[in-house]
Write a protein that holds these residues in place. Structure first.
Motif, PDB file in Angstrom:
ATOM      1  N   TYR A 109       0.828  -1.208   0.000  1.00  8.81           N
ATOM      2  CA  TYR A 109       0.000   0.000   0.000  1.00  8.81           C
ATOM      3  C   TYR A 109       0.862   1.257   0.000  1.00  8.81           C
ATOM      4  N   ASP A 110       1.891   1.278   0.815  1.00  6.62           N
ATOM      5  CA  ASP A 110       2.729   2.471   0.971  1.00  6.62           C
ATOM      6  C   ASP A 110       3.664   2.714  -0.204  1.00  6.62           C
ATOM      7  N   VAL A 111       3.924   1.682  -0.995  1.00  9.75           N
ATOM      8  CA  VAL A 111       4.961   1.824  -2.006  1.00  9.75           C
ATOM      9  C   VAL A 111       4.416   2.219  -3.377  1.00  9.75           C
ATOM     10  N   SER A 112       3.449   1.459  -3.903  1.00 11.05           N
ATOM     11  CA  SER A 112       3.140   1.711  -5.312  1.00 11.05           C
ATOM     12  C   SER A 112       1.665   1.539  -5.697  1.00 11.05           C
ATOM     13  N   LEU A 113       0.746   1.867  -4.823  1.00  6.39           N
ATOM     14  CA  LEU A 113      -0.661   1.841  -5.213  1.00  6.39           C
ATOM     15  C   LEU A 113      -1.062   3.192  -5.801  1.00  6.39           C
ATOM     16  N   ASN A 114      -1.933   3.142  -6.813  1.00  4.96           N
ATOM     17  CA  ASN A 114      -2.408   4.396  -7.381  1.00  4.96           C
ATOM     18  C   ASN A 114      -3.504   4.988  -6.500  1.00  4.96           C
ATOM     19  N   LYS A 115      -3.943   6.176  -6.836  1.00  5.91           N
ATOM     20  CA  LYS A 115      -4.902   6.904  -6.001  1.00  5.91           C
ATOM     21  C   LYS A 115      -6.219   6.140  -5.874  1.00  5.91           C
TER      22      LYS A 115
END
Length: 174
Positions: A109-115
């Protein structure tokens, strides 16, 4: 007797006796050293066995902690539909480290999820907490213009999404 004097024979014999005494003392010292080496080898073996026992105990403790954390993960993750919580990670040395990570399809979640996915995760977290508490409250989400309507999660209660439209503000019900 050919040219032997009793004094010469006596000093020669005393030198031989002293040489034999030195050899006996050296042999005795060698025996003591051999005994000490055997004692130290035994101590080394005992310490090695204790280390193996302690390493085994540490291994069992790590496996217990991993099993306990796995059970906690299972009991927590049953409340969430989209997110999977991970509470430990395997280290390069084979050990385990405690963490608290929210994963969506294996993505942190903290690294590379989009909005859009972040908003859906936030809704899932709220739903999970309410599910665990046995309550149904309205879900409110702001800034949801990036979320496709088809991806809005099913929910027994009311879902209110705030979206900014360049023209006007409207209220839509789901």
């Amino acid at each position: 007797m050919a040219n032997c004097t009793p004094v010469a024979d006596k000093s020669e014999i005393q030198a031989k006796i002293a040489d034999i005494d030195r050899q006996l003392a050296q042999a005795d010292m060698n025996n003591q050293i051999d005994d000490r080496i055997a004692e130290l080898k035994q101590q080394l073996s005992d310490v090695g066995n204790k280390m193996l026992k302690e390493e085994h105990t540490l291994y069992l403790l790590q496996e217990f902690a991993k099993a306990k954390i796995t059970l906690v993960e299972e009991s927590v993750n049953k409340y969430f539909d989209l997110i999977r919580w991970k509470f430990y990670q395997t280290l390069e040395n084979g050990g385990y480290q405690s963490v608290c990570r929210a994963l969506v399809g294996g993505v942190d979640y903290d690294v590379s999820l989009n909005k859009s996915d972040r908003i859906l995760c936030q809704l899932d977290i709220c739903k999970g907490f309410m599910k665990s508490a046995g309550v149904v409250l309205p879900l409110l989400a702001d800034d949801t213009e990036s979320v496709d309507d088809g991806r809005i999660p099913d929910y027994d209660g009311q879902v209110i999404l705030f979206r900014r439209d360049d023209t006007s503000l409207t209220v839509e019900s789901w």
